[in-house]
Scaffold this motif. Sequence first.
Motif, mmCIF file in Angstrom:
data_model
loop_
_atom_site.group_PDB
_atom_site.id
_atom_site.type_symbol
_atom_site.label_atom_id
_atom_site.label_comp_id
_atom_site.label_asym_id
_atom_site.label_seq_id
_atom_site.Cartn_x
_atom_site.Cartn_y
_atom_site.Cartn_z
ATOM 1 N N ALA A 1 0.819 -1.207 0.000
ATOM 2 C CA ALA A 1 0.000 0.000 0.000
ATOM 3 C C ALA A 1 0.851 1.254 0.000
ATOM 4 O O ALA A 1 0.391 2.313 -0.392
ATOM 5 C CB ALA A 1 -0.928 0.006 1.216
ATOM 6 N N ALA A 2 2.092 1.161 0.442
ATOM 7 C CA ALA A 2 2.980 2.318 0.496
ATOM 8 C C ALA A 2 4.297 1.986 -0.181
ATOM 9 O O ALA A 2 4.703 0.825 -0.258
ATOM 10 C CB ALA A 2 3.218 2.734 1.944
ATOM 11 N N GLN A 3 4.948 3.021 -0.690
ATOM 12 C CA GLN A 3 6.261 2.867 -1.299
ATOM 13 C C GLN A 3 7.281 3.604 -0.444
ATOM 14 O O GLN A 3 6.992 4.664 0.106
ATOM 15 C CB GLN A 3 6.271 3.448 -2.714
ATOM 16 C CG GLN A 3 5.281 2.805 -3.671
ATOM 17 C CD GLN A 3 5.321 3.460 -5.034
ATOM 18 O OE1 GLN A 3 6.386 3.777 -5.566
ATOM 19 N NE2 GLN A 3 4.160 3.675 -5.622
ATOM 20 N N TYR A 4 8.489 3.034 -0.354
ATOM 21 C CA TYR A 4 9.547 3.637 0.433
ATOM 22 C C TYR A 4 10.839 3.583 -0.368
ATOM 23 O O TYR A 4 11.332 2.501 -0.676
ATOM 24 C CB TYR A 4 9.744 2.905 1.760
ATOM 25 C CG TYR A 4 8.464 2.723 2.557
ATOM 26 C CD1 TYR A 4 7.900 3.795 3.237
ATOM 27 C CD2 TYR A 4 7.822 1.495 2.624
ATOM 28 C CE1 TYR A 4 6.739 3.647 3.965
ATOM 29 C CE2 TYR A 4 6.658 1.331 3.352
ATOM 30 C CZ TYR A 4 6.122 2.408 4.011
ATOM 31 O OH TYR A 4 4.963 2.263 4.737
ATOM 32 N N PHE A 5 11.388 4.743 -0.690
ATOM 33 C CA PHE A 5 12.622 4.773 -1.462
ATOM 34 C C PHE A 5 13.800 4.409 -0.569
ATOM 35 O O PHE A 5 13.890 4.857 0.573
ATOM 36 C CB PHE A 5 12.851 6.163 -2.068
ATOM 37 C CG PHE A 5 13.998 6.212 -3.042
ATOM 38 C CD1 PHE A 5 13.772 6.060 -4.392
ATOM 39 C CD2 PHE A 5 15.296 6.388 -2.595
ATOM 40 C CE1 PHE A 5 14.832 6.095 -5.289
ATOM 41 C CE2 PHE A 5 16.360 6.428 -3.476
ATOM 42 C CZ PHE A 5 16.127 6.281 -4.834
ATOM 43 N N LEU B 1 10.045 9.888 0.730
ATOM 44 C CA LEU B 1 9.810 8.450 0.575
ATOM 45 C C LEU B 1 9.192 8.099 -0.766
ATOM 46 O O LEU B 1 9.422 7.002 -1.293
ATOM 47 C CB LEU B 1 8.881 7.953 1.689
ATOM 48 C CG LEU B 1 9.386 8.088 3.122
ATOM 49 C CD1 LEU B 1 8.248 7.820 4.099
ATOM 50 C CD2 LEU B 1 10.549 7.137 3.381
ATOM 51 N N GLU B 2 8.413 9.027 -1.313
ATOM 52 C CA GLU B 2 7.607 8.698 -2.491
ATOM 53 C C GLU B 2 7.207 9.993 -3.202
ATOM 54 O O GLU B 2 6.902 10.999 -2.557
ATOM 55 C CB GLU B 2 6.350 7.938 -2.044
ATOM 56 C CG GLU B 2 5.421 7.490 -3.141
ATOM 57 C CD GLU B 2 4.192 6.762 -2.587
ATOM 58 O OE1 GLU B 2 3.220 6.618 -3.347
ATOM 59 O OE2 GLU B 2 4.215 6.346 -1.409
ATOM 60 N N ALA C 1 11.557 11.407 -4.700
ATOM 61 C CA ALA C 1 11.839 10.285 -3.811
ATOM 62 C C ALA C 1 13.340 10.020 -3.741
ATOM 63 O O ALA C 1 14.026 9.951 -4.759
ATOM 64 C CB ALA C 1 11.103 9.039 -4.296
ATOM 65 N N GLY C 2 13.838 9.912 -2.512
ATOM 66 C CA GLY C 2 15.255 9.681 -2.279
ATOM 67 C C GLY C 2 16.029 10.918 -1.895
ATOM 68 O O GLY C 2 17.180 10.813 -1.467
ATOM 69 N N ASP C 3 15.424 12.108 -2.030
ATOM 70 C CA ASP C 3 16.080 13.355 -1.630
ATOM 71 C C ASP C 3 15.874 13.606 -0.138
ATOM 72 O O ASP C 3 14.876 13.195 0.457
ATOM 73 C CB ASP C 3 15.507 14.543 -2.395
ATOM 74 C CG ASP C 3 15.829 14.518 -3.880
ATOM 75 O OD1 ASP C 3 16.667 13.705 -4.301
ATOM 76 O OD2 ASP C 3 15.230 15.328 -4.619
ATOM 77 N N PHE C 4 16.824 14.343 0.454
ATOM 78 C CA PHE C 4 16.742 14.717 1.865
ATOM 79 C C PHE C 4 16.852 16.227 1.993
ATOM 80 O O PHE C 4 17.726 16.854 1.381
ATOM 81 C CB PHE C 4 17.868 14.053 2.670
ATOM 82 C CG PHE C 4 17.884 14.415 4.130
ATOM 83 C CD1 PHE C 4 16.887 13.964 4.977
ATOM 84 C CD2 PHE C 4 18.901 15.195 4.668
ATOM 85 C CE1 PHE C 4 16.900 14.283 6.333
ATOM 86 C CE2 PHE C 4 18.933 15.512 6.019
ATOM 87 C CZ PHE C 4 17.927 15.060 6.852
#
Length: 282
Positions: A8-12, A224-225, A241-244
Amino acid sequence: MKDLAPGAAQYFAPKGGLPAQTDLHTGRAVFTEAYAVIPKGVFSDIVTSFLPFWDKTRAWLIARPLSGFAETFSQYVMEVAPGGGSDRPEPDAGAQGVIFVTEGEFDLTIAGETHRMTPGGYAYIPAGTAWSLRNNGSELAHFHWVRKAYEAVEGLDKPEPIVTNEQLIEPSVMPDTNGAWATTRFVDPNDLRHDMHVTVVTFQPGGVIPFEETHVMEHGLYVLEGKAVYKLNRDWVEVEAGDFMWLRAYCPQACYAGGPGRFRYLLYKDVNRHANLRPFGR
């Protein structure tokens, strides 16, 4: 509460490696007096760290206290290979921690109780609590580890450990947003024992922060997404997604979720404590 819904969720999660020698240098990394952006392309092998008493593990240390910048927390993206982990993970007895899982599985033991952690898994580990972590599977495990020195308050007990999964928690919809902006909270905001919150913030496509938030809390925001255009101080910055993003106190912020899918990030902020009037030991 709702049933766990895998997928249900995506996490990079970063994959490491290095760019090709033929690639152009067109990154989006920036460090200013008010904010920093570490794009996902910076998460290469060459910027990883190794930590004492961690086996088969490397870390991207993406935030640490800096005088004159963000001073309350550190944040790591951890990568633990099969068979790796630590029986002595935290060297500072005064440090509390939050773990959030983005990829793979591992066993987390807190105060003698073992929990199987999977993507979306969240754990709060109180300061001074014995814990260990071991990847007993066959795949890499990735998770965020947020550390903060706990600020005890006379008359308030220390929080107890928390282990859950974000897919078990109903997000709290922000008022007057028609569901476009919601926050998954792992800790009751009214529980003053806690001096930091780590949450998951979700914007539906087209959702916005419709004003420039300017406040005392420091932030770490790991996407995360999805993607968005984020206002940081005086600049509009594209993130994905993947940036901080790393914000010091009072850095103005806002955003537009760019779509076509949801925009979601893991958010740190310091809460529920007076301002430190003697930050330099005066």
